[in-house]
Design an enzyme around this catalytic site. Sequence first.
Site, PDB file in Angstrom:
ATOM      1  N   LYS A  94       0.857  -1.197   0.000  1.00  0.00           N
ATOM      2  CA  LYS A  94       0.000   0.000   0.000  1.00  0.00           C
ATOM      3  C   LYS A  94       0.886   1.237   0.000  1.00  0.00           C
ATOM      4  O   LYS A  94       1.918   1.275   0.684  1.00  0.00           O
ATOM      5  CB  LYS A  94      -0.878  -0.030   1.243  1.00  0.00           C
ATOM      6  CG  LYS A  94      -1.839   1.140   1.371  1.00  0.00           C
ATOM      7  CD  LYS A  94      -2.703   0.972   2.624  1.00  0.00           C
ATOM      8  CE  LYS A  94      -3.772   2.052   2.702  1.00  0.00           C
ATOM      9  NZ  LYS A  94      -4.619   1.917   3.878  1.00  0.00           N
ATOM     10  N   SER A 144      -9.596   1.709   3.108  1.00  0.00           N
ATOM     11  CA  SER A 144      -8.838   2.486   2.150  1.00  0.00           C
ATOM     12  C   SER A 144      -7.784   1.688   1.380  1.00  0.00           C
ATOM     13  O   SER A 144      -7.171   2.211   0.441  1.00  0.00           O
ATOM     14  CB  SER A 144      -8.146   3.642   2.865  1.00  0.00           C
ATOM     15  OG  SER A 144      -7.277   3.145   3.838  1.00  0.00           O
ATOM     16  N   SER A 152      -9.732  -0.415   7.313  1.00  0.00           N
ATOM     17  CA  SER A 152      -9.186  -0.273   5.970  1.00  0.00           C
ATOM     18  C   SER A 152      -8.570  -1.502   5.355  1.00  0.00           C
ATOM     19  O   SER A 152      -8.199  -1.477   4.183  1.00  0.00           O
ATOM     20  CB  SER A 152      -8.142   0.851   5.958  1.00  0.00           C
ATOM     21  OG  SER A 152      -8.799   2.068   6.220  1.00  0.00           O
TER      22      SER A 152
END
Lengths: 149, 533
Positions: B76, B197, B221
């Site tokens: 990420k 996210s 997330s």
Amino acid sequence: MNHLKQLYKAPVVGRNVLVAIARSLSSKVPPEPTWQEIDESKLPEPTKIDQDTIDHLERLALVDFANKEGIERLEAAIRFADQMFLVDTSGVKPMDSVLEDRELYLRDDRVTEGNCKEEILKNAGKVEEDYFVAPQGNIPLPKKEEYKR
Amino acid sequence: MLGLMLKETARLLSEGKVSAAELCAACVARARQVQQLNVFITETYDTAQKQAAESAQRHREGRRLHVLDGIPVTIKDAFSTAGVRTTCASRILRDYIPPYSATMVQRLVDRGAVSLGKTNMDEFAMGCGSVDSLFGPVRNPWRYNFTTTTTTTTNKHTRAIRDSSQDSKGKNMQMRTMHHHHVTSTEDSDWFITGGSSGGSAVAVATGICKAALGSDTGGSVRNPASYCGVVGLKPTYGLLSRHGLIPLVNSLDVPGIFTRCVDDAAIVLGALAGHDPWDSTTVPDAFHPFSLPEDIDVTHLHVGIPKEYHAPHLSEETLHTWREVADMFEDAGAKVSQVSLPHTPYSIVCYSVLCAAEVASNMARYDGLEFGHRGSDESSTEALYAQTRHEGFNDVVRGRILAGNYFLLKRHYDHYFIQAQRIRRLIADDFKTVFDSGVDILLTPTTLSPAWPYSWFVKADNRTRTEQEDVFTQPVNLAGIPAVNVPVALSEAGLPIGLQLIGPSFQERTLLAAAKWVEQQVNFPHLQLPEP
């Protein structure tokens, strides 16, 4: 109990259906929501933010967001947060961290790295003779006239 | 090869049946095949291929570093990677190149994992859709109509893809520069969101681009996109995985998270990442012992709790049905299943929103344009420069949270909002503690209210409203700092994944993952199948 009465009078019901019904009656998962969204009428008056507070927040936050949409969003966030006052927290101590019962790990006070000036300055937009460069400080932010409540 | 689990792939690598270089090439091909999903912010295919070649050499010489040696992973874009752009999907860090790597990244690299790139996400991890990114939204591969080709992605029928870049006999890949075209247009919006996210990482695992991915979980997330994308998403206990190098959102809630296709793989990756880090003083100094999970799991001694408050308003019928089915599965197999109560659950999301905004206001103060990142052009004063830089650099969501956070932290509101939220946090954490102390081993709950939403519906309300609605089941876990995992269970009528969440007591990842593996074995989730690239 109504279900059972109807079942009794129903035509032949397959075993699968009975099992499914019996299971849903005994399932540990509640069949209906067990709470409802907070009733707005229980909350205090919605906060309307005055111009002074907006200016103050702008100086603190420095994100230049005090337009109509920004303030509406902020007021919505505050309204949402107001729900907290429906909870009785008397006698409850605030929690900073879930690790509060542990001792913080402290390492030995020995220098183990450094001397990386190049790396540190590399990402700066403006550098002068190994210094970061900032414009003059101590000048208050000009008040924005565009947005008036 | 692309559909195999990490464990199986590692075995093939160690037996020499597959080379790390071949594997990397296949993963890069898959990444290109699904490029429309907008998984990556920055691709690192060239370095990946180099790392893969080195891994292949090590395997040939019998010097494998670890079970993760040669395994493709993605990261990420909230984790710092030395020498590789790290943006947090924000303009303010668009050209930022960290001089160091996050501990999580370093541990993967040290064990020979091959990183294909930095994945797309909501800006600064604020959001539950992965739609608010400078680089455009991430798209869910489930039910996606890939348009350059004649293919549809279904589970049963696959047809060969004909990609024009491969017309000259297969292996000829188009040359790509690092800043490839990001899919920012949303005109064709009949696709589904990935959740967020960490959407990019979830999709990377779901589509087989990599075998494992790093995400971060502050309010859900990792578990939220795992649920929408049909993969395993693990949020370990706070303090187990190092946050050094993870660009912080909320210091007291953030936890690095792991995406994999199956629970065994998550245990393997956890084993490589967990443990004290002197660079992160919030990691516990206790020794961590990596574990593997047995094949035969006996649930007759397991006590499963069903928290009644997790039947929240707006829970979808299908998710409710799935939850009930798995609860009954446990009971039929001899586990003790009881309904329990976590009474402060309805207030958890409110508490989270205040704590989050407050810590964000503090954490985002570092972005002033002087030392790194975007710098505005207004040199009239320091404050003017800061305000302009931050106005240009942050999107509305981030700025909105900073403003709210500053409001809650004003002296006259400090006790009223911020401290009150901290008190409620203790009540939430105590709710869990009480239930676990009463003999419950794990809790079974839904992960999200429903399967993935269509993008066009999702964007009708703003980010703040959506987070308020969708994070209801995931953020209490962050407030309490306990571990939780999403397990993909079934597909909805519309063909979208439905996942369930298992929650355990602090540092009991072994029990948690054993229960998760048991569920996985019972439900046989139909993983996403795509045609060979």
